[in-house]
Scaffold this active site. Structure first.
Site, PDB file in Angstrom:
ATOM      1  N   ARG A  59       0.838  -1.216   0.000  1.00  8.02           N
ATOM      2  CA  ARG A  59       0.000   0.000   0.000  1.00  8.02           C
ATOM      3  C   ARG A  59       0.869   1.261   0.000  1.00  8.02           C
ATOM      4  NH1 ARG A  59      -1.741   2.217   4.366  1.00  8.02           N
ATOM      5  NH2 ARG A  59      -2.002   0.315   5.577  1.00  8.02           N
ATOM      6  N   TYR A 112     -17.151  14.754 -15.485  1.00  3.48           N
ATOM      7  CA  TYR A 112     -17.476  13.342 -15.357  1.00  3.48           C
ATOM      8  C   TYR A 112     -18.428  13.233 -14.146  1.00  3.48           C
ATOM      9  CZ  TYR A 112     -16.805   8.367 -14.617  1.00  3.48           C
ATOM     10  OH  TYR A 112     -17.010   7.021 -14.463  1.00  3.48           O
ATOM     11  N   ASP A 184      -8.278  16.996 -14.975  1.00  5.46           N
ATOM     12  CA  ASP A 184      -8.554  15.623 -15.375  1.00  5.46           C
ATOM     13  C   ASP A 184      -8.179  15.505 -16.861  1.00  5.46           C
ATOM     14  OD1 ASP A 184      -9.693  13.231 -16.291  1.00  5.46           O
ATOM     15  OD2 ASP A 184     -11.384  13.338 -14.898  1.00  5.46           O
ATOM     16  N   LYS A 209      -9.185   4.246 -19.240  1.00  8.42           N
ATOM     17  CA  LYS A 209      -9.495   4.672 -20.605  1.00  8.42           C
ATOM     18  C   LYS A 209      -8.256   4.545 -21.499  1.00  8.42           C
ATOM     19  CE  LYS A 209     -13.184   5.506 -18.266  1.00  8.42           C
ATOM     20  NZ  LYS A 209     -13.551   6.792 -17.690  1.00  8.42           N
TER      21      LYS A 209
HETATM   22  C1  LIG Z   1     -13.997   7.236 -16.446  1.00  8.72           C
HETATM   23  C2  LIG Z   1     -13.621   8.598 -16.017  1.00  8.72           C
HETATM   24  C3  LIG Z   1     -13.322   8.875 -14.677  1.00  8.72           C
HETATM   25  C4  LIG Z   1     -13.453   7.837 -13.577  1.00  8.72           C
HETATM   26  O1  LIG Z   1     -12.526   6.826 -13.703  1.00  8.72           O
HETATM   27  P1  LIG Z   1     -12.739   5.323 -13.143  1.00  8.72           P
HETATM   28  O2  LIG Z   1     -11.473   4.675 -13.551  1.00  8.72           O
HETATM   29  O3  LIG Z   1     -13.948   4.773 -13.789  1.00  8.72           O
HETATM   30  O4  LIG Z   1     -12.894   5.444 -11.667  1.00  8.72           O
HETATM   31  C5  LIG Z   1     -12.933  10.155 -14.364  1.00  8.72           C
HETATM   32  N1  LIG Z   1     -12.839  11.120 -15.288  1.00  8.72           N
HETATM   33  C6  LIG Z   1     -13.125  10.896 -16.578  1.00  8.72           C
HETATM   34  C7  LIG Z   1     -13.014  11.992 -17.568  1.00  8.72           C
HETATM   35  C8  LIG Z   1     -13.524   9.626 -16.996  1.00  8.72           C
HETATM   36  O5  LIG Z   1     -13.825   9.422 -18.277  1.00  8.72           O
END
Ligand SMILES: *Cc1c(COP(=O)(O)O)cnc(C)c1O
Length: 394
Positions: A59, A112, A184, A209
């Site tokens: 961790r 998101y 993000d 992604k």
């Molecule tokens: C999918 C997504 C998230 C969240 O990510 P997870 O891996 O599903 O927790 C956050 N920001 C954006 C822009 C996303 O497309």
């Protein structure tokens, strides 16, 4: 890797983070262990006090995870990476690092979904205050800043409206107010956009992604531009237990090595799909940063190295048309998410945003006929043929 800063992106995506493995492994092995043996009592003490670099407990740190952290930090041109179990774990860790009772965040109103709902439902219970404004309009951000503001947060291009926020201008506003800008960067990945080079202090990723890219892992990453923020955020991740697992890190690192070529291929098709949709009689409008019709086309050209693979479009037929399109695609997967090798389609009004009030949906630009399309790496002609036959049924 020596002088890695000077090497090109494709070279760094393959080699950044690699370790000198004692057994000569070409890839970073999976250190599938929860804990690490100390050589003796003094070594254990030195590891805990920080006098010696050594692994203690997964961790806190693990070689497989660390290799991925170093690789993504290198590609984002940041000081250090902090891997997390998911993108949402990355986002909530950053919220926890910068916010507290009576503190205030200025954030984008087209985020998101869960990044906003966790603020309104969980963080609000702990006394955090928030303002959701349109960060594509710098004046709205300036006007929302209060003495209690401790972070500015945005996502660009934003999900699912494809609105683009000016990161350089936002960084200037944030720094004038003495607060960090958090971005993000999931929709672009460091291949298409590097917020830290534009002044951002922290970057978050859903590596689920583009970075992993194969729709088989959920994972997140935080990259801090400097040591101060890295040292502020890292203990929050460690103590909250938002850490990644070594096997997960191995999978994501494997995906990362082809990030640029996957995006290039999908982006080439995305340009064709966007043009096709823009000329389709059943489509009211298309939002894609590579189209001259995009309201922030110029900004996209300046800020991003390419328009990406995400397209939003509005069907003239509204909710019913959206559902019909979803029911008739064949090769294209009807699924949420993005950035994988496969093309995915979804309809926010009936799916991701169905539980959000009509008012908030409109505020975030989610109309009844809005369709979100994530272009994959299949042949462009096959993607177009599938869309064409499904649109014919609308
Ligand atoms: C999918 C997504 C998230 C969240 O990510 P997870 O891996 O599903 O927790 C956050 N920001 C954006 C822009 C996303 O497309």
């Amino acid at each position: 890797m020596k002088d890695s800063e000077k090497l090109g992106f494709f070279t760094r995506q393959v080699h950044a983070g690699e370790i000198d493995d004692p057994k000569g492994s070409a890839t970073v092995p999976i250190y599938q262990t929860s804990t690490f043996k100390f050589k003796n009592a003094d070594h254990g003490a030195a590891c805990f006090s920080g006098e010696e670099d050594g692994y203690i407990y997964t961790r806190i740190g693990n070689p497989t995870i660390e290799a991925l952290e170093n690789a993504v930090a290198n590609l984002e041109r940041g000081f250090g990476g902090i891997a997390t179990s998911s993108g949402m774990a990355a986002i909530t860790t950053v919220y926890l690092a910068f916010l507290g009772k009576g503190k205030h965040i200025v954030s984008h109103n087209a985020l998101y979904g869960p990044a906003r709902s966790v603020m309104e439902t969980v963080f609000a219970r702990f006394g955090v205050e928030y303002s959701y404004v349109d960060t594509t309009d710098i004046q709205q951000v300036k006007d929302a800043i209060r003495p209690e503001t401790t972070m500015i947060y945005t996502e660009t291009p934003a999900n699912p409206t494809i609105g683009i926020s000016d990161l350089k201008a936002l960084a200037e506003v944030a720094h004038a107010a003495g607060v960090p800008l958090v971005v993000d960067n999931t929709f672009c990945s460091p291949y298409l956009q590097r917020p830290i080079e534009l002044g951002a202090d922290v970057v978050v990723h859903s590596m689920t992604k583009f970075i992993n890219g194969h729709a088989d892992i959920v994972a997140g990453m935080i990259v801090a531009a400097d040591e101060k923020n890295y040292n502020l955020i890292r203990p929050v991740m460690v103590n909250m237990g938002c850490n990644m697992d070594p096997h997960q890190a191995y999978m994501v690192h494997r995906g990362l090595k082809t990030l640029g070529i996957r995006i290039e291929k999908a982006q080439e098709s995305a340009r064709k799909v966007a043009e096709y949709l823009e000329n389709h009689p059943k489509v009211a409008w298309v939002k894609y940063p590579g189209l001259k019709s995009h309201p922030q086309y110029e900004l996209a050209q300046r800020q991003m190295d390419g328009p990406g693979t995400m397209i939003s479009f509005e069907l003239k037929g509204g909710l019913a048309a959206g559902k019909t399109l979803m029911d008739n695609v064949e090769m294209i997967l009807l699924a949420v998410s993005l950035g994988g090798v496969e093309s995915l389609i979804q309809h926010p009004a009936s799916m991701t945003h169905s539980k959000i009030s009509h008012e908030k949906k409109l505020e975030a630009g989610i109309t009844d006929g809005l369709v979100r399309f994530a272009v994959g790496i299949e042949n462009a002609e096959d993607i177009l043929a599938d869309l064409d036959q499904a649109l014919a049924k609308v």
